[in-house]
Design a protein around this motif. Structure first.
Motif, PDB file in Angstrom:
ATOM      1  N   HIS A  29       0.684  -1.141   0.091  1.00  0.00           N
ATOM      2  CA  HIS A  29       0.018   0.005   0.006  1.00  0.00           C
ATOM      3  C   HIS A  29       0.928   1.237   0.086  1.00  0.00           C
ATOM      4  CE1 HIS A  29      -3.834  -1.993   1.893  1.00  0.00           C
ATOM      5  NE2 HIS A  29      -3.565  -2.438   0.774  1.00  0.00           N
ATOM      6  N   ASN A  30       0.781   2.072  -0.822  1.00  0.00           N
ATOM      7  CA  ASN A  30       1.528   3.309  -1.109  1.00  0.00           C
ATOM      8  C   ASN A  30       0.737   4.530  -0.275  1.00  0.00           C
ATOM      9  OD1 ASN A  30      -0.660   3.880  -2.815  1.00  0.00           O
ATOM     10  ND2 ASN A  30       0.762   3.843  -4.818  1.00  0.00           N
ATOM     11  N   ARG A  31      -0.676   4.290   0.073  1.00  0.00           N
ATOM     12  CA  ARG A  31      -1.061   5.399   0.856  1.00  0.00           C
ATOM     13  C   ARG A  31      -1.395   5.203   2.121  1.00  0.00           C
ATOM     14  NH1 ARG A  31      -3.164   5.043  -4.688  1.00  0.00           N
ATOM     15  NH2 ARG A  31      -3.876   7.054  -5.751  1.00  0.00           N
ATOM     16  N   LEU A  32      -1.232   6.017   3.046  1.00  0.00           N
ATOM     17  CA  LEU A  32      -1.346   5.910   4.383  1.00  0.00           C
ATOM     18  C   LEU A  32      -1.950   7.136   4.926  1.00  0.00           C
ATOM     19  CD1 LEU A  32       1.443   4.618   6.804  1.00  0.00           C
ATOM     20  CD2 LEU A  32       0.330   6.751   7.265  1.00  0.00           C
ATOM     21  N   TYR A  33      -2.758   6.859   5.937  1.00  0.00           N
ATOM     22  CA  TYR A  33      -3.730   7.907   6.515  1.00  0.00           C
ATOM     23  C   TYR A  33      -3.573   8.035   8.104  1.00  0.00           C
ATOM     24  CZ  TYR A  33      -5.950   6.904   2.147  1.00  0.00           C
ATOM     25  OH  TYR A  33      -5.956   6.859   0.571  1.00  0.00           O
ATOM     26  N   TRP A  34      -3.732   8.904   8.792  1.00  0.00           N
ATOM     27  CA  TRP A  34      -3.930   8.906  10.346  1.00  0.00           C
ATOM     28  C   TRP A  34      -5.184   9.757  10.586  1.00  0.00           C
ATOM     29  CZ3 TRP A  34      -0.939   6.907  13.916  1.00  0.00           C
ATOM     30  CH2 TRP A  34       0.345   6.559  13.566  1.00  0.00           C
ATOM     31  N   TYR A  35      -5.992   8.943  11.425  1.00  0.00           N
ATOM     32  CA  TYR A  35      -7.426   9.457  11.900  1.00  0.00           C
ATOM     33  C   TYR A  35      -7.280   9.250  13.478  1.00  0.00           C
ATOM     34  CZ  TYR A  35      -9.691   8.949   7.456  1.00  0.00           C
ATOM     35  OH  TYR A  35      -9.973   9.261   6.064  1.00  0.00           O
ATOM     36  N   ARG A  36      -8.186  10.343  13.982  1.00  0.00           N
ATOM     37  CA  ARG A  36      -8.456  10.146  15.428  1.00  0.00           C
ATOM     38  C   ARG A  36      -9.929  10.083  15.691  1.00  0.00           C
ATOM     39  NH1 ARG A  36      -6.740  15.897  18.095  1.00  0.00           N
ATOM     40  NH2 ARG A  36      -8.271  16.543  16.638  1.00  0.00           N
ATOM     41  N   GLN A  37     -10.131   9.467  16.623  1.00  0.00           N
ATOM     42  CA  GLN A  37     -11.383   9.193  17.172  1.00  0.00           C
ATOM     43  C   GLN A  37     -11.683   9.103  18.576  1.00  0.00           C
ATOM     44  OE1 GLN A  37     -12.774   4.965  16.080  1.00  0.00           O
ATOM     45  NE2 GLN A  37     -14.677   5.657  15.835  1.00  0.00           N
ATOM     46  N   GLY A  42     -17.308   9.429  14.823  1.00  0.00           N
ATOM     47  CA  GLY A  42     -16.280   8.609  13.650  1.00  0.00           C
ATOM     48  C   GLY A  42     -15.067   9.126  13.768  1.00  0.00           C
ATOM     49  N   PRO A  43     -14.221   8.358  12.991  1.00  0.00           N
ATOM     50  CA  PRO A  43     -12.722   8.742  12.672  1.00  0.00           C
ATOM     51  C   PRO A  43     -12.765  10.079  12.171  1.00  0.00           C
ATOM     52  CG  PRO A  43     -13.092   6.518  12.213  1.00  0.00           C
ATOM     53  CD  PRO A  43     -14.445   7.029  12.302  1.00  0.00           C
ATOM     54  N   GLU A  44     -11.735  10.815  12.736  1.00  0.00           N
ATOM     55  CA  GLU A  44     -11.554  12.163  12.216  1.00  0.00           C
ATOM     56  C   GLU A  44     -10.267  12.290  11.280  1.00  0.00           C
ATOM     57  OE1 GLU A  44     -11.813  16.846  13.864  1.00  0.00           O
ATOM     58  OE2 GLU A  44     -10.983  15.127  15.175  1.00  0.00           O
ATOM     59  N   PHE A  45     -10.276  12.695  10.158  1.00  0.00           N
ATOM     60  CA  PHE A  45      -9.124  12.676   9.314  1.00  0.00           C
ATOM     61  C   PHE A  45      -7.932  13.812   9.905  1.00  0.00           C
ATOM     62  CE2 PHE A  45      -6.435  12.659   5.559  1.00  0.00           C
ATOM     63  CZ  PHE A  45      -5.870  13.987   5.294  1.00  0.00           C
ATOM     64  N   LEU A  46      -6.724  13.339   9.849  1.00  0.00           N
ATOM     65  CA  LEU A  46      -5.688  14.109  10.384  1.00  0.00           C
ATOM     66  C   LEU A  46      -4.773  14.373   9.342  1.00  0.00           C
ATOM     67  CD1 LEU A  46      -4.601  12.564  13.860  1.00  0.00           C
ATOM     68  CD2 LEU A  46      -5.920  14.301  13.415  1.00  0.00           C
TER      69      LEU A  46
ATOM     70  N   ALA B 105     -20.716   9.549  12.302  1.00  0.00           N
ATOM     71  CA  ALA B 105     -20.355   9.161  13.576  1.00  0.00           C
ATOM     72  C   ALA B 105     -20.796   7.539  13.924  1.00  0.00           C
ATOM     73  CB  ALA B 105     -21.292  10.012  14.640  1.00  0.00           C
ATOM     74  N   GLY B 106     -21.511   7.126  12.934  1.00  0.00           N
ATOM     75  CA  GLY B 106     -21.908   5.384  13.184  1.00  0.00           C
ATOM     76  C   GLY B 106     -23.322   5.597  13.822  1.00  0.00           C
TER      77      GLY B 106
END
Lengths: 113, 113
Positions: A29-37, A42-46, B105-106
């Protein structure tokens, strides 16, 4: 390949300390994401990497947050001078193409006391 | 502002019945809509992806519909089982720009024997 790995699983830190989390994505996988929950949300994009390039960073992310992905492999997320509001689950995900679903890790739960 | 809405109240159903979860969105022109399952303390798990030019997608007991006029997706689980109990997240991916997912939010689903 066992999926996306995150380390540590849990981290308790005192307010004002720096913390660093690591994410090992699926190797192809060349794409990597960080999220905060946070609880009940729901997960929030970082932030988002394609290979080693950080292509987008959330405006919600303060200057205390920084992420790297050297050589396009693993990634680290550092939070400096932690605050109680930083307490959350930090999730890493990876994908191969933009039409693919994400594969998430189990997350790092951060508690700031 | 952009918004994704999922029922905040838990959905309780009897085993064997069909569970239907709703995802509504505003102010988006999504390229894709995805559904994820999340168990407590774990990262989300990808279930299904549907594109803006598709009306319906199926996978085993799962079915997703996508109505871009109503700005709504419905997620169905037929012949539900207690093991289907989890939180289900709706996520949108924009066309153009970078392919980050924006999550709702699910909705928590509880299937009772």
């Amino acid at each position: 390949d066992t999926g996306v790995s995150q380390d540590p699983r849990h981290k308790i830190t005192k307010r004002g300390q720096n913390v660093t989390f690591r994410c090992d994505p699926i190797s192809e996988h060349n794409r990597l994401y960080w999220y905060r929950q946070t609880l009940g949300q729901g997960p929030e994009f970082l932030t988002y990497f394609q290979n080693e390039a950080q292509l987008e960073k959330s405006r919600l992310l303060s200057d205390r947050f920084s992420a790297e992905r050297p050589k396009g492999s693993f990634s680290t997320l550092e939070i400096q001078r932690t605050e109680q509001g930083d307490s959350a689950m930090y999730l890493c995900a990876s994908s191969f193409r933009d039409r693919d679903g994400y594969t998430f890790g189990s997350g790092t739960r951060l508690t700031v006391v | 502002s952009q918004k994704i809405e999922q029922n905040s109240e838990a959905l309780n159903i009897q085993e064997g019945k069909t569970a239907t979860l709703t995802c509504n969105y505003t102010n988006y022109s999504p390229a894709y809509l995805q559904w994820y399952r999340q168990d407590p303390g774990r990262g989300p798990v990808f279930l299904l992806l549907i594109r803006e030019n598709e009306k319906e997608k199926r996978k085993e007991r799962l079915k997703v519909t996508f109505d871009t006029t109503l700005k709504q997706s419905l997620f169905h689980i037929t012949a539900s089982q207690p093991a289907d109990s989890a939180t289900y997240l709706c996520a949108l991916m924009f066309s153009g720009g970078y392919n980050k997912l924006i999550f709702g939010a699910g909705t928590r689903l509880a299937v009772h024997p």
